[in-house]
Write a protein that holds these residues in place. Structure first.
Motif, PDB file in Angstrom:
ATOM      1  N   ARG A 185       0.750  -1.129  -0.151  1.00  0.00           N
ATOM      2  CA  ARG A 185      -0.011  -0.001   0.015  1.00  0.00           C
ATOM      3  C   ARG A 185       0.900   1.418  -0.222  1.00  0.00           C
ATOM      4  O   ARG A 185       0.646   2.251  -0.641  1.00  0.00           O
ATOM      5  CB  ARG A 185      -0.940   0.145   1.231  1.00  0.00           C
ATOM      6  CG  ARG A 185      -1.886  -1.097   0.994  1.00  0.00           C
ATOM      7  CD  ARG A 185      -3.014  -0.926   2.350  1.00  0.00           C
ATOM      8  NE  ARG A 185      -4.154  -1.866   2.280  1.00  0.00           N
ATOM      9  CZ  ARG A 185      -4.929  -2.169   3.129  1.00  0.00           C
ATOM     10  NH1 ARG A 185      -4.864  -1.235   4.284  1.00  0.00           N
ATOM     11  NH2 ARG A 185      -5.926  -2.963   3.113  1.00  0.00           N
ATOM     12  N   THR A 186       2.019   1.272   0.771  1.00  0.00           N
ATOM     13  CA  THR A 186       2.960   2.351   0.781  1.00  0.00           C
ATOM     14  C   THR A 186       3.553   2.629  -0.464  1.00  0.00           C
ATOM     15  O   THR A 186       3.464   3.834  -0.809  1.00  0.00           O
ATOM     16  CB  THR A 186       3.853   2.245   1.733  1.00  0.00           C
ATOM     17  OG1 THR A 186       3.385   1.837   3.029  1.00  0.00           O
ATOM     18  CG2 THR A 186       4.778   3.283   1.894  1.00  0.00           C
ATOM     19  N   ARG A 187       3.820   1.677  -1.313  1.00  0.00           N
ATOM     20  CA  ARG A 187       4.396   1.647  -2.393  1.00  0.00           C
ATOM     21  C   ARG A 187       3.266   2.397  -3.567  1.00  0.00           C
ATOM     22  O   ARG A 187       3.588   3.275  -4.272  1.00  0.00           O
ATOM     23  CB  ARG A 187       4.915   0.402  -3.210  1.00  0.00           C
ATOM     24  CG  ARG A 187       6.317   0.082  -2.517  1.00  0.00           C
ATOM     25  CD  ARG A 187       6.867  -1.206  -3.444  1.00  0.00           C
ATOM     26  NE  ARG A 187       5.956  -2.415  -3.359  1.00  0.00           N
ATOM     27  CZ  ARG A 187       5.987  -3.509  -2.346  1.00  0.00           C
ATOM     28  NH1 ARG A 187       6.946  -3.268  -1.565  1.00  0.00           N
ATOM     29  NH2 ARG A 187       5.199  -4.494  -2.495  1.00  0.00           N
ATOM     30  N   LEU A 188       2.207   1.886  -3.407  1.00  0.00           N
ATOM     31  CA  LEU A 188       0.988   2.440  -4.194  1.00  0.00           C
ATOM     32  C   LEU A 188       0.914   3.697  -3.990  1.00  0.00           C
ATOM     33  O   LEU A 188       0.643   4.682  -4.843  1.00  0.00           O
ATOM     34  CB  LEU A 188      -0.147   1.671  -4.072  1.00  0.00           C
ATOM     35  CG  LEU A 188      -1.446   1.901  -4.936  1.00  0.00           C
ATOM     36  CD1 LEU A 188      -1.015   1.578  -6.114  1.00  0.00           C
ATOM     37  CD2 LEU A 188      -2.678   1.129  -4.511  1.00  0.00           C
ATOM     38  N   VAL A 189       0.821   4.237  -2.859  1.00  0.00           N
ATOM     39  CA  VAL A 189       0.518   5.536  -2.505  1.00  0.00           C
ATOM     40  C   VAL A 189       1.853   6.643  -3.146  1.00  0.00           C
ATOM     41  O   VAL A 189       1.550   7.557  -3.577  1.00  0.00           O
ATOM     42  CB  VAL A 189       0.392   5.784  -0.952  1.00  0.00           C
ATOM     43  CG1 VAL A 189       0.400   7.187  -0.569  1.00  0.00           C
ATOM     44  CG2 VAL A 189      -0.728   5.241  -0.341  1.00  0.00           C
TER      45      VAL A 189
END
Length: 308
Positions: A270-274
């Motif tokens: 999720r962090t990478r996506l954000v």
């Protein structure tokens, strides 16, 4: 949610199964946080037991080798619940009491709960000869195994899965009921016996009093002999229950670690996506949109100004 497997052995019980299945309080159990699977073990029935059970939403496990113990062995092998509950398919056991019994089991931190049908309030539900035989077998069982159980023959038990994975129960027939109790108590599990309502049997009585009674007597002494031999070895210096609890604790810790690792992976994803979305947004903001411009007219190209 916790998972509960209800195991019901059945031999020609098509007539009783609708009443038995209707007595299982699925909604109340779900509200208490339990997912429920009902497994009916068809013990080579010659009627429509399997078809009726399936139509009522039960998972049907065939066991062509007849015998009370054989049926339970097959049912336990198929069960997927963290907790296992049992009862017969003849309308005698109060499945509607399961929510209360499970609460009591949790409150007392019990690993194996068995039930007592031999209270005076239940005398009308059992033949006098069967009542006397049950009391006699239970008294002998108490003497041999020193567990204080008042009803060694009751067929309603609730226990945690690791109990079954630890004890050694071999009886193929009716003696399975007393053997599983004696094995659980002798292994050192936290056990409790509670009184229950016992109801009048529906349909045909299948108990063969004399042959089953003799078989139970024989099994009691064989089990006692086996138990004494096991306790003479160094393996039994550590109670089986302690070993089982250590395994459960290790498995629980492993599952918790796996869940934590999965949560971290999901958080990283999720962090990478954000981050990727933030970069894309920044690039969009930094993009200069160039509009076509009209060429400016020079003074020489303009119409001459008239001078005053």
């Amino acid at each position: 949610m916790r998972s509960l497997s209800i195991i019901i052995p059945a031999l020609n019980e098509a007539e009783n199964l609708p009443t038995v299945m209707a007595s299982i309080p699925r909604r109340e159990l779900a509200e208490a946080g339990w997912t429920v699977e009902v497994i009916v073990v068809d013990n080579a029935s010659t009627d429509a037991t399997a078809e009726v059970a399936a139509s009522l939403g039960a998972t049907v496990v065939p066991q062509p080798k007849r015998g009370y113990g054989n049926a339970y062995q097959a049912g336990f092998d198929a069960a997927g619940g963290d907790v296992i509950a049992t009862g017969d398919a003849d309308c005698t056991y109060p499945f509607d009491a399961l929510p209360h019994l499970l609460v009591m089991m949790d409150a007392r931190q019990v690993e194996f709960m068995t039930t007592n049908r031999l209270g005076v309030e239940n005398r009308s539900a059992m033949k006098p000869s069967h009542t006397v035989a049950n009391h006699a077998l239970s008294a002998l069982s108490r003497v041999l195994f020193r567990n204080g159980l008042r009803d060694s023959q009751s067929g309603m038990w609730i226990f945690q899965r690791h109990v079954w994975q630890t004890i050694d129960v071999r009886s193929p027939g009716m003696a399975f009921s007393q053997e599983i109790k004696n094995a659980a108590t002798r292994a050192g599990f936290r056990c409790l016996e509670v009184p229950i309502e016992y109801r009048v049997r529906g349909g045909e009585v299948k108990l063969n009093a004399l042959p089953d009674g003799v078989a139970n007597l024989r099994q009691l002494f064989l089990h006692k002999f086996r138990d004494n031999r096991l306790r003479a070895t160094s393996v039994r210096m550590v109670p089986l229950a302690e070993v089982a609890r250590a395994r459960v604790a290790a498995a629980t810790a492993t599952q918790a670690a796996e869940r934590a690792a999965a949560a971290i992976q999901e958080l990283n994803a999720r962090t990478r996506l954000v981050s990727e979305r933030a970069v894309d947004k920044a690039e969009q903001l930094n993009t200069v949109v160039t509009l076509p411009s009209m060429p400016a007219q020079r003074a020489s190209d303009e119409a001459p100004l008239e001078l005053a």
